[in-house]
Design an enzyme around this catalytic site. Structure first.
Site, PDB file in Angstrom:
ATOM      1  N   LEU A 128       0.866  -1.174   0.000  1.00  5.16           N
ATOM      2  CA  LEU A 128       0.000   0.000   0.000  1.00  5.16           C
ATOM      3  C   LEU A 128       0.902   1.223   0.000  1.00  5.16           C
ATOM      4  O   LEU A 128       2.023   1.184   0.517  1.00  5.16           O
ATOM      5  CB  LEU A 128      -0.892   0.026   1.252  1.00  5.16           C
ATOM      6  CG  LEU A 128      -1.998  -1.023   1.377  1.00  5.16           C
ATOM      7  CD1 LEU A 128      -2.723  -0.852   2.709  1.00  5.16           C
ATOM      8  CD2 LEU A 128      -2.986  -0.947   0.224  1.00  5.16           C
ATOM      9  N   ASP A 129       0.406   2.326  -0.558  1.00  5.30           N
ATOM     10  CA  ASP A 129       1.182   3.559  -0.541  1.00  5.30           C
ATOM     11  C   ASP A 129       1.403   4.023   0.898  1.00  5.30           C
ATOM     12  O   ASP A 129       0.652   3.644   1.810  1.00  5.30           O
ATOM     13  CB  ASP A 129       0.446   4.652  -1.316  1.00  5.30           C
ATOM     14  CG  ASP A 129       0.244   4.293  -2.771  1.00  5.30           C
ATOM     15  OD1 ASP A 129       1.029   3.478  -3.286  1.00  5.30           O
ATOM     16  OD2 ASP A 129      -0.708   4.825  -3.375  1.00  5.30           O
ATOM     17  N   LYS A 130       2.387   4.867   1.087  1.00  6.29           N
ATOM     18  CA  LYS A 130       2.751   5.365   2.414  1.00  6.29           C
ATOM     19  C   LYS A 130       1.554   5.936   3.164  1.00  6.29           C
ATOM     20  O   LYS A 130       1.355   5.644   4.350  1.00  6.29           O
ATOM     21  CB  LYS A 130       3.845   6.432   2.273  1.00  6.29           C
ATOM     22  CG  LYS A 130       4.253   7.078   3.592  1.00  6.29           C
ATOM     23  CD  LYS A 130       5.319   8.142   3.366  1.00  6.29           C
ATOM     24  CE  LYS A 130       5.709   8.828   4.674  1.00  6.29           C
ATOM     25  NZ  LYS A 130       6.750   9.857   4.475  1.00  6.29           N
TER      26      LYS A 130
END
Length: 309
Positions: free
Chosen positions: A138-140
């Site tokens: 998942l993105d940050k």
């Protein structure tokens, strides 16, 4: 370490190695294929780099196992919100602003560092020394459910499910604008941005097929709350797709509105629900997790009420 085997029947090289090597120790098919591709297999003294090489009876197969690189990553005592765990895998509700694995500019404080900081935990090696156990990312600033594999067999099976679109991933997003349709499909290929290599974009050039489904949950004066489920897993897919149809995700620092005053929390995007077949137990695993407080507060600010979707 070097191991020598003698082929007894006509067989493909990769199938032969899978059958023979797994008699003594568990090796994933992808690891064995990488051994072949990297030139670590000799047949009758000659290097073979194609998995479909046909073996003849009495062929001598020599396997040179490369030295396993030791990870230089350090475990850190970071609290994790674990929503499911057994001896094969675990599912984590990833916190906001946590990078999944170390990379340029993020050497520590990642999910991987947190995993390595847990006592007596084994992680799969398929992702390499920098990404142990990481099945998907998942993105940050995207919160929500992430699967982590504890062994290579589990990792390989889960990767195959992802590849075959058998893992159901559902997200909740708050986007700018008022979407009139109740449901929709965004079917548009995604590739690297032509001018900024850190960004992605919808393009027909050097791109991959990408498909996002969505359903409107609530409409507010300036925003829309949507549920979306993806049939592919491209980098930044949901963020890019909603930006493409002119309904960018609220607070997205890269693909959001230029006038959007983004804050530290980041984009209003949460991996809300996850469903997959357990790779070992062969049972259906269904998980979901509550939205972060900041996300719920923003929905309330927009005029929405807390409820189950």
């Amino acid at each position: 370490m070097t191991k020598i085997l003698i082929n007894e029947f006509k067989n493909r090289l990769d199938k032969f190695l899978v059958e023979e090597l797994n008699k003594d120790q568990e090796y994933s098919r992808s690891y064995i294929q990488k051994l072949i591709k990297d030139g670590n297999i000799l047949v009758n003294g000659e290097m073979q780099t194609k998995s479909n090489t046909n073996l003849q009876v009495s062929d001598k197969v020599e396997i040179n196992f490369p030295e396993i690189k030791k990870s230089e990553l350090k475990g850190e005592k970071i609290d994790l919100n674990i929503v499911y765990e057994d001896e094969h895998l675990l599912v984590i509700n990833k916190a906001n602003n946590m990078v999944v694995h170390p990379g340029a500019g993020n050497p520590d404080g990642t999910l991987v560092n947190a995993l390595l900081g847990r006592e007596e935990i084994n992680l799969s090696n398929i992702g390499g020394v920098e990404r142990p156990g990481i099945v998907h990312r998942l993105d940050k600033q995207t919160t929500g459910l992430v699967i982590v594999a504890k062994n290579d067999k589990t990792h390989q099976e889960l990767s195959n499910q992802l590849k075959d679109h058998k893992v159901y991933k559902e997200y909740i997003a708050l986007v700018w604008g008022n979407i009139e349709e109740e449901k929709g499909v965004i079917d548009a290929p995604i590739g690297r941005h032509q001018n900024d290599r850190k960004k992605m974009m919808v393009t027909n050039k050097n791109s991959k097929y990408a498909k996002t489904n969505f359903e409107v949950l609530e409409r507010f004066e300036n925003t829309t709350l949507v549920k979306c489920w993806i049939e592919t897993g491209r980098t930044h897919q949901i963020r890019v797709h909603f930006n493409f149809i002119k309904f960018p995700i609220v607070n997205d620092p890269i693909y959001g509105r230029l006038s959007d005053k983004t804050d530290e929390f980041g984009q209003m995007l949460h991996a809300y629900k996850l469903q997959f077949i357990h790779p070992i137990k062969k049972e259906m695993v269904k998980l979901k997790t509550e939205l972060p407080k900041e996300f719920l507060d923003r929905i309330k600010k927009e005029g929405g009420a807390k409820h189950e979707w």
